[in-house]
Scaffold this motif. Structure first.
Motif, PDB file in Angstrom:
ATOM      1  N   MET A 165    -133.270 -48.355 -77.300  1.00 22.98           N
ATOM      2  CA  MET A 165    -134.821 -48.224 -76.539  1.00 22.98           C
ATOM      3  C   MET A 165    -135.002 -47.646 -75.556  1.00 22.98           C
ATOM      4  SD  MET A 165    -137.176 -49.845 -78.325  1.00 22.98           S
ATOM      5  CE  MET A 165    -138.413 -50.714 -77.248  1.00 22.98           C
ATOM      6  N   MET A 212    -136.182 -57.819 -71.465  1.00 21.57           N
ATOM      7  CA  MET A 212    -136.958 -56.751 -71.132  1.00 21.57           C
ATOM      8  C   MET A 212    -136.602 -55.930 -69.676  1.00 21.57           C
ATOM      9  SD  MET A 212    -138.891 -56.611 -73.544  1.00 21.57           S
ATOM     10  CE  MET A 212    -139.917 -55.263 -73.353  1.00 21.57           C
ATOM     11  N   ALA A 268    -140.910 -55.279 -85.502  1.00 18.11           N
ATOM     12  CA  ALA A 268    -141.237 -54.406 -84.530  1.00 18.11           C
ATOM     13  C   ALA A 268    -142.496 -53.862 -84.562  1.00 18.11           C
ATOM     14  CB  ALA A 268    -140.107 -53.179 -84.763  1.00 18.11           C
ATOM     15  N   GLN A 269    -143.553 -53.967 -83.569  1.00 20.59           N
ATOM     16  CA  GLN A 269    -144.900 -53.228 -83.770  1.00 20.59           C
ATOM     17  C   GLN A 269    -145.082 -52.644 -82.610  1.00 20.59           C
ATOM     18  OE1 GLN A 269    -146.230 -57.292 -84.558  1.00 20.59           O
ATOM     19  NE2 GLN A 269    -146.294 -57.089 -86.588  1.00 20.59           N
ATOM     20  N   HIS A 270    -146.396 -51.603 -82.799  1.00 23.57           N
ATOM     21  CA  HIS A 270    -146.687 -50.868 -81.804  1.00 23.57           C
ATOM     22  C   HIS A 270    -147.168 -51.658 -80.479  1.00 23.57           C
ATOM     23  CE1 HIS A 270    -146.184 -47.192 -84.027  1.00 23.57           C
ATOM     24  NE2 HIS A 270    -146.747 -47.677 -84.886  1.00 23.57           N
ATOM     25  N   THR A 271    -147.655 -52.660 -80.891  1.00 23.88           N
ATOM     26  CA  THR A 271    -148.228 -53.667 -79.727  1.00 23.88           C
ATOM     27  C   THR A 271    -146.979 -54.257 -78.805  1.00 23.88           C
ATOM     28  OG1 THR A 271    -148.457 -55.460 -81.213  1.00 23.88           O
ATOM     29  CG2 THR A 271    -150.358 -54.204 -80.586  1.00 23.88           C
ATOM     30  N   GLY A 272    -145.705 -54.043 -79.221  1.00 31.21           N
ATOM     31  CA  GLY A 272    -144.635 -54.617 -78.525  1.00 31.21           C
ATOM     32  C   GLY A 272    -143.775 -55.353 -79.349  1.00 31.21           C
ATOM     33  N   THR A 273    -142.399 -55.204 -79.315  1.00 29.67           N
ATOM     34  CA  THR A 273    -141.595 -55.867 -80.428  1.00 29.67           C
ATOM     35  C   THR A 273    -141.058 -57.029 -79.613  1.00 29.67           C
ATOM     36  OG1 THR A 273    -141.044 -53.845 -81.281  1.00 29.67           O
ATOM     37  CG2 THR A 273    -139.202 -55.602 -81.690  1.00 29.67           C
ATOM     38  N   GLN A 274    -141.049 -58.287 -80.337  1.00 31.77           N
ATOM     39  CA  GLN A 274    -140.153 -59.513 -79.777  1.00 31.77           C
ATOM     40  C   GLN A 274    -138.569 -59.253 -80.209  1.00 31.77           C
ATOM     41  OE1 GLN A 274    -141.388 -61.815 -78.104  1.00 31.77           O
ATOM     42  NE2 GLN A 274    -143.506 -61.362 -78.206  1.00 31.77           N
ATOM     43  N   TRP A 275    -138.117 -58.452 -78.961  1.00 29.09           N
ATOM     44  CA  TRP A 275    -136.441 -58.375 -79.676  1.00 29.09           C
ATOM     45  C   TRP A 275    -135.800 -59.367 -79.853  1.00 29.09           C
ATOM     46  CZ3 TRP A 275    -135.265 -53.983 -82.043  1.00 29.09           C
ATOM     47  CH2 TRP A 275    -135.855 -52.921 -81.833  1.00 29.09           C
ATOM     48  N   ARG A 291    -137.556 -63.692 -72.729  1.00 28.76           N
ATOM     49  CA  ARG A 291    -137.966 -62.317 -72.789  1.00 28.76           C
ATOM     50  C   ARG A 291    -137.711 -61.747 -71.485  1.00 28.76           C
ATOM     51  NH1 ARG A 291    -141.196 -59.326 -75.821  1.00 28.76           N
ATOM     52  NH2 ARG A 291    -142.855 -58.162 -74.950  1.00 28.76           N
TER      53      ARG A 291
END
Lengths: 329, 272
Positions: free
Chosen positions: A157, B40, B229-236, B36
């Motif tokens: 990423m 991040m 995994a989405q465009h609005t943000g992925t909860q990895w 989170r």
């Protein structure tokens, strides 16, 4: 060899046969060798007819029709062989997908093979803790490919990925990201595929190395052959049957690469990482161009039958050779 | 001196190899226990306060449903293809079957071909029958896809059963059914278990067919994981937790089934 078994004669004495009714005769047939073969083979034949042959016929009919959602007026109309003409005549995307899959296979398989062989030859020396070692090494191959894809997507990423952040420190990919450029995306897919599948080659070759008779190596060593010469002139020739199987299976699997491409690039940027499988997937289930997609699939069926025939030929030839020399690999 | 060469030629390469192979996986395990902000962070965080949060959250997001789907589909498809495939494999191993070579080859072709080549026609017919998005569709697809591994592997196991044992059974008056059921099948049983577990794993890991034949309520884990995994943000963190739960049964399998790994992964072509 064939086994002599209770045929109809064995079940009922000959003079009694004339008096047998339909049911008894059927029962006698079922109990015979032929009946048993039918009992074993009919389920698989009918199953394959229902799940592969019937769909192929439907696909064949659909491939002659216009089923695109975009061309509204003509939906369902028969267009003859137009799809095949377009596909094989001038679909640049299709040929790009084939060429890119080809490049992918030609680069990835030899790299995995050389790496795998080297690792296998070296791991052969380690006898202690082999089981736990192999378990760890096989993690990439046995984990679901889609999970492998997600792991690497996370590692790569932009900014938060652990590998990107280390690469950034050395000045790579600071301005761009790995998956925004065709070349780096393609290389990344190759690296991931190598990470995922090299253990597979290690496993097969290691099995061959450990099952190998030790006497040729000892004889060569007594004659003063160096370790390299033993590897090149004794071990690799003995491994050849396994090398053939490993390379064939890897080549076949690599041409089918889908999961990691779907998860990491989706075939993009543009169509820089488009492979055959993703191309078929996109045409059918992203563009919903089902008629055209069916034509693609039938061309693929045809191509895959050729590949499978080659695999079958090579493996059976090898089995015959083994049977001939009495070897059992 | 001896110890130094050991260190150089064995332990250092081993350490490098194991790091390359396992660190991506270990990193995902660590991520699944992170919160989170730690995930991040732009500088990699190796030490942190572990939490179960991600695992709890995915079960709030219907993870249980997809897990159940995967289990139902895996077991049903395995039962179907093991039943059909074992019988056929036994026949291929023992008798001359009419057009047997062609059939045997065709079974292999269904597995070696690209999944799109068989998946899309299957989608077209199931769509016409209104069966897409049901468990039946995906169970049939996975059973077909695993048939090759069962037939090829089981043939190699039946080939290993000594024929003399069967001949003795025939002399004692067993018909083919009894011989198969009482003699050959029990002798090849360890192989049957191994082949079934392989089929189960391949179904468990399979993406393409599941992607086109399921949606919504019937999705399996391999379809659900990338959809997080989405465009609005992925909860990895959740992706990591789901991936770990998905892959743990497989890892346990590698450890206990190592004897059969080579044979399973080469369709019985190599009897490691």
């Amino acid at each position: 060899m064939s086994i002599q078994s209770g045929s109809a004669e064995a079940v009922a004495p000959i003079d009694a046969r004339r008096e047998m009714g339909m049911l008894e005769r059927f029962y006698a047939w079922i109990c015979s060798e032929r009946g048993f073969i039918a009992f074993c083979i009919l389920p698989i034949v009918s199953f394959l007819a229902v799940v592969t042959v019937a769909p192929s016929i439907v696909a064949m009919i659909d491939s002659l029709r216009e089923l695109s959602l975009i061309i509204i007026g003509k939906r369902g109309e028969f267009v003859g062989l137009d799809h095949y003409r377009n596909l094989l005549g001038d679909d640049q995307k299709f040929f790009t997908a084939i060429a890119q899959t080809g490049i992918f296979v030609i680069v990835v398989v030899p790299i995995q093979f050389v790496l795998g062989l080297a690792i296998a030859l070296w791991l052969e020396k380690i006898t202690y803790g082999r089981r736990i070692l192999l378990t760890l090494i096989m993690i990439p191959t046995m984990t679901a490919p889609v999970v492998v894809g997600m792991i690497w997507r996370f590692l790569l990423m932009p900014s938060i990925g652990v590998i990107t952040s280390y690469l950034n420190q050395f000045g790579f990919f600071v301005e761009t990201t790995i998956f925004s450029e065709g070349f780096s995306a393609f290389v990344a897919l190759m690296v991931i595929d190598t990470w995922e599948w090299t253990p597979f080659i290690v496993l097969i070759l290691l099995a061959g190395l450990t099952g190998m008779p030790q006497s040729p190596m000892e004889a060569a060593a007594l004659d003063g052959a160096s370790a390299w010469r033993i590897i090149w002139h004794v071990k690799i020739p003995l491994l050849r049957p396994l090398i053939v199987v490993a390379l064939l299976l890897r080549t076949i699997e690599a041409t089918k690469v889908f999961d990691i491409v779907y998860v990491l690039t989706g075939g993009g940027p543009g169509n820089a990482t488009e492979m055959i499988s993703t191309f078929a997937f996109r045409t059918n289930f992203i563009s919903w161009n089902l008629g055209y997609g069916a034509a693609i699939c039938l061309v693929l069926v045809f191509m895959s039958l050729i590949v499978a025939a080659a695999f079958y030929k090579l493996v059976t030839i090898q089995e015959k050779k083994n049977a001939h020399s009495g070897g059992d690999q | 001196m001896k110890q130094r060469t050991n260190l150089l030629t064995i332990f250092i390469p081993l350490f490098i190899l194991l790091s390359v192979v396992t660190i991506p996986y270990i990193w995902i395990i660590l991520t699944s226990f992170k919160t989170r902000p730690d995930i991040m962070s732009t500088t990699p965080v190796w030490l942190f306060q572990p939490s179960w949060g991600n695992y709890v959250e995915i079960f709030h997001k219907d993870f249980g449903l997809y897990l159940t789907n995967s289990i139902i589909i895996g077991f049903s498809s395995t039962i179907i293809c093991v039943t059909i495939g074992t019988l056929a494999a036994y026949c291929f191993s023992r008798y001359k079957v009419f057009a047997g070579d062609h059939l045997f080859f065709y079974i292999l072709a269904t597995r070696l071909g690209p999944p799109a080549a068989y998946g899309v026609p299957m989608y077209l017919i199931l769509d016409k029958l209104g069966l897409t998005n049901t468990h039946i569709a995906i169970i049939l697809a996975h059973a077909t896809f695993n048939l090759a591994i069962i037939v090829w592997m089981m043939k190699s196991f039946f080939d290993d059963v000594p024929k003399e044992v069967e001949e003795a059974a025939y002399l004692d008056g067993c018909n083919p059914y009894r011989t198969f059921y009482r003699i050959s099948l029990p002798l090849a049983f360890p192989g049957l278990v191994a082949a079934s577990i392989f089929a189960l794993i391949f179904s468990w890991n399979e993406l393409f067919f599941s992607l086109i034949l399921t949606s919504g309520e019937t999705r399996t884990l391999p379809v659900m994981i990338p959809s997080l995994a989405q465009h609005t943000g992925t909860q990895w963190g959740q992706v990591a937790a789901a991936s770990i739960i998905q892959s743990i049964p497989v890892l346990i399998f590698i450890f206990f089934m190592q004897r059969w790994l080579v044979r399973g992964l080469t369709f019985g072509a190599v009897k490691g």
